[in-house]
Scaffold this motif. Structure first.
Motif, PDB file in Angstrom:
ATOM      1  N   ASP A  20     -10.585  10.561 -10.994  1.00  0.00           N
ATOM      2  CA  ASP A  20     -11.118  11.507 -10.017  1.00  0.00           C
ATOM      3  C   ASP A  20     -10.222  11.552  -8.780  1.00  0.00           C
ATOM      4  OD1 ASP A  20     -12.618  12.979  -8.161  1.00  0.00           O
ATOM      5  OD2 ASP A  20     -14.522  12.158  -8.878  1.00  0.00           O
ATOM      6  N   GLU A  21      -9.696  12.719  -8.459  1.00  0.00           N
ATOM      7  CA  GLU A  21      -8.778  12.835  -7.330  1.00  0.00           C
ATOM      8  C   GLU A  21      -9.436  12.537  -5.990  1.00  0.00           C
ATOM      9  OE1 GLU A  21      -7.221  16.777  -7.228  1.00  0.00           O
ATOM     10  OE2 GLU A  21      -9.152  17.722  -6.770  1.00  0.00           O
ATOM     11  N   SER A  22     -10.770  12.563  -5.936  1.00  0.00           N
ATOM     12  CA  SER A  22     -11.464  12.288  -4.679  1.00  0.00           C
ATOM     13  C   SER A  22     -11.701  10.796  -4.449  1.00  0.00           C
ATOM     14  CB  SER A  22     -12.811  13.026  -4.658  1.00  0.00           C
ATOM     15  OG  SER A  22     -13.705  12.501  -5.622  1.00  0.00           O
ATOM     16  N   THR A  23     -11.372   9.939  -5.410  1.00  0.00           N
ATOM     17  CA  THR A  23     -11.563   8.498  -5.243  1.00  0.00           C
ATOM     18  C   THR A  23     -10.566   7.963  -4.225  1.00  0.00           C
ATOM     19  OG1 THR A  23     -12.367   8.233  -7.510  1.00  0.00           O
ATOM     20  CG2 THR A  23     -11.535   6.256  -6.416  1.00  0.00           C
ATOM     21  N   PRO A  24     -11.023   7.356  -3.127  1.00  0.00           N
ATOM     22  CA  PRO A  24     -10.099   6.860  -2.092  1.00  0.00           C
ATOM     23  C   PRO A  24      -9.370   5.591  -2.527  1.00  0.00           C
ATOM     24  CG  PRO A  24     -12.359   6.307  -1.514  1.00  0.00           C
ATOM     25  CD  PRO A  24     -12.443   7.150  -2.749  1.00  0.00           C
ATOM     26  N   SER A  25      -8.273   5.300  -1.842  1.00  0.00           N
ATOM     27  CA  SER A  25      -7.430   4.162  -2.219  1.00  0.00           C
ATOM     28  C   SER A  25      -8.168   2.829  -2.274  1.00  0.00           C
ATOM     29  CB  SER A  25      -6.232   4.050  -1.274  1.00  0.00           C
ATOM     30  OG  SER A  25      -5.304   5.081  -1.539  1.00  0.00           O
ATOM     31  N   ARG A 205      -1.593   6.277  -5.268  1.00  0.00           N
ATOM     32  CA  ARG A 205      -3.049   6.217  -5.155  1.00  0.00           C
ATOM     33  C   ARG A 205      -3.516   4.792  -4.813  1.00  0.00           C
ATOM     34  NH1 ARG A 205      -6.667   9.437  -9.120  1.00  0.00           N
ATOM     35  NH2 ARG A 205      -7.995   9.108  -7.294  1.00  0.00           N
TER      36      ARG A 205
END
Length: 210
Positions: A20-25, A205
């Motif tokens: 998921d591209e919205s998952t933060p580092s 990421r």
């Protein structure tokens, strides 16, 4: 070469969040470590052990312990570092070496820019950590580097792989004692050499763009 694709709902669940591209580092890093522990369980299935005699509170019995020489864990910098904690949590007695490799984004060929490894790897079981098996160039070069130092048994643990990269590694390392453990085998590579659907650049990421 042996290939094992882990098939477990917890692995698939954690991979979904990683993709998921919205998952933060911070969450990406934590999930990578958790996922790596699950993959390490699969990757160490054939780790060498030796018999040992112990005494329980009730009686003497036979068991096993991790054999010698100790296994060597080799994360490929920088993205492989995100997998290291999960690996050594499961295999704390292992020694750790480092191999710095980068992919030329024009030629897609790997270059080695740093290494911190024993000079002699004879009889050592080596575990290479690399999140993305894309074109296969970096992983092949890393494994060949270890064999050149005398390694005879190498297991690579990757979160994702593309069929093209897996085929390239298998062709390049034909006849070698190599096992590849994957969290998932994805669809393909795109024209830029990225895994599709993949999860983007694992290093960026994990740690942010340099």
């Amino acid at each position: 070469m042996r290939v094992h694709v882990a098939d477990h709902p917890l692995i698939t669940h954690k991979l979904t969040v990683l993709r998921d591209e919205s998952t933060p580092s911070p969450i990406f890093r934590a999930l990578t470590a958790e996922l790596m522990t699950l993959l390490a369980y699969e990757g160490t299935r054939n780790v060498r052990v030796e018999p040992v005699t112990i005494r329980t509170p009730v009686a003497q019995t036979q068991g096993v312990r991790i054999g010698k020489p100790k296994p060597l864990v080799v994360p490929i910098l920088r993205a492989g570092l995100g997998m290291l904690d999960g690996m050594v949590k499961l295999l704390p007695t292992a020694e750790v070496g480092f191999l710095g490799m980068a992919r030329n984004e024009v030629t897609l060929e790997p270059t080695t820019y740093a290494e911190r490894l024993p000079e002699d790897l004879a009889d050592r079981q080596c575990f290479v950590l690399d999140p993305m098996l894309a074109t296969g160039g970096s992983l092949t070069a890393a494994i060949e580097f270890l064999f050149d130092r005398g390694a005879q048994d190498v297991t690579a643990i990757c979160i994702l792989a593309a069929p093209e990269g897996l085929a390239a590694v298998e062709k390049a390392l034909a006849g070698r004692e190599v096992t590849i453990v994957l969290g998932a085998l994805d669809e393909r590579l795109n024209e830029h050499g990225y895994i599709v659907p993949g999860l983007g650049d694992a290093g960026d990421r994990l740690y942010g763009t340099v």
